[in-house]
Design an enzyme around this catalytic site. Structure first.
Site, PDB file in Angstrom:
ATOM      1  N   SER A 158      35.400   1.613  31.106  1.00 23.59           N
ATOM      2  CA  SER A 158      34.377   0.763  31.714  1.00 23.59           C
ATOM      3  C   SER A 158      33.272   0.533  30.688  1.00 23.59           C
ATOM      4  O   SER A 158      33.080   1.347  29.776  1.00 23.59           O
ATOM      5  CB  SER A 158      33.794   1.446  32.954  1.00 23.59           C
ATOM      6  N   TYR A 198      28.553   8.716  37.174  1.00 22.13           N
ATOM      7  CA  TYR A 198      29.643   7.751  36.962  1.00 22.13           C
ATOM      8  C   TYR A 198      29.720   7.384  35.482  1.00 22.13           C
ATOM      9  O   TYR A 198      30.805   7.384  34.886  1.00 22.13           O
ATOM     10  CB  TYR A 198      29.447   6.496  37.808  1.00 22.13           C
TER      11      TYR A 198
END
Length: 252
Positions: free
Chosen positions: A139, A152
Site C-alpha cells: 500500500s 495500519y
C-alpha cells in the site's frame, strides 16, 4: 509450456477477486483462499469454465490452519508457481492514543503474520525447484504515514520490509519477489475499516475517480507475465487524482 498455478489469498473480494478473474481468463490454474466459504464457492462456479480451480477455506491469522490447508492440496495443485499475498485489511482510523487494541491485533495478525504464515508454507517447494514468483500487495501506507493511520501504516511498512527481505534471501534460489503498492482503491476496504458504516465508507471515494480492483489486477497480471529475467521489484500506483495519502484532488 507448463500450465502455471497461482495461489491468491483474500480471493473473495476486491483486488483478489479481480485478479482471480483475470488469471482464470488467461488460463492460469487457481488456488483461491478466503474465510467466506459461500463466496469461494460462487467464485469457483463462475471461473470454472475458464480454468481448473481449487478452493481453500481458512483464516490466514491461524497458523495451524494455514499449514494444514496447504498440506491438503491435491498433487495436481501442489506445485505453486505464483503466490499473490493479497489478504489484508484496515480496522479503525483513530489517533494512536485512542486506538483499539483488538483492531491493532487484527491488522498485525492478518497483514503481517498471515502473510508470513502463507509464505512460509509455500517457500519450500519454490526453493526446491529453484523457481517461483511472489507478489506482495502492499500500500502507499507502507511508503508514508498519515494522520490516524498509525498501526495500519506500520503493518504495511512491515510488508514493504518483508518484500525486500524475501527478495534478498530468496535471490539465490531464483525466486522472483515484488510488491504492488496501490493508493486508494474502491473496494470493501473502507467498509471494513469503518466497521460496516457504509455511508462513511462511501464518502472516502466521493468527488474523484479512485482506482478500481480491475486496475490493480491488470498490473499484477502484467507483472507475473514478464519474461523470467524481468522482476518488477516494487511498484507504486495511485489514481490521477491522488498525490499522497492526504492529498486528493476532488475536482477531477
Amino acid at each position: 509450456m507448463k500450465e502455471k498455478t497461482a495461489l491468491i489469498t483474500g480471493a473473495t473480494s476486491g483486488i483478489g477477486k479481480s485478479t482471480a478473474e483475470l488469471f482464470a481468463k488467461s488460463g492460469i490454474k487457481l488456488i483461491l483462499c478466503g474465510r467466506r466459504k459461500d463466496r469461494l464457492e460462487q467464485l469457483q462456479k463462475k471461473l470454472s469454465p475458464f480454468t481448473r480451480i481449487h478452493t481453500l477455506n481458512f483464516d490466514i491469522r491461524k497458523k495451524e490452519d494455514v499449514f494444514k490447508a496447504i498440506e491438503s492440496l491435491p498433487n495436481d495443485f501442489s506445485d505453486i508457481d505464483i503466490l499473490i499475498n493479497n489478504a489484508g485489511n484496515a480496522h479503525g482510523l483513530e489517533p494512536i492514543q485512542d486506538g483499539n487494541t483488538d483492531d491493532w491485533d487484527a491488522m498485525l495478525d492478518i497483514n503481517v503474520k498471515g502473510l508470513l504464515y502463507i509464505s512460509k508454507s509455500i517457500f519450500p517447494k519454490m526453493v526446491e525447484k529453484g523457481a517461483g514468483h511472489i507478489i506482495n500487495i502492499g500500500s502507499t501506507a507502507g511508503k508514508e504515514v498519515y494522520p490516524n493511520g498509525n498501526v495500519y501504516c506500520a503493518s504495511k511498512h512491515a510488508v514493504d520490509a518483508l518484500n525486500q527481505a524475501m527478495r534478498i534471501d530468496l535471490n539465490k534460489h531464483g525466486i522472483r519477489v515484488g510488491a504492488v503498492n496501490p493508493g486508494m482503491v474502491e473496494t470493501e476496504f473502507s467498509t471494513v475499516r469503518f466497521k460496516g458504516d457504509t455511508e462513511r465508507a462511501d464518502n472516502v471515494y466521493k468527488g474523484f475517480q479512485p482506482l478500481k480492483p480491475e486496475d490493480i489486477a491488470e498490473i499484477i497480471h502484467f507483472v507475473v507475465t514478464r519474461p523470467y529475467h524481468v522482476n518488477i521489484a516494487d511498484l507504486v500506483v495511485m489514481s490521477t487524482a491522488q498525490a499522497s495519502s492526504t492529498i486528493v484532488n476532488k475536482t477531477i
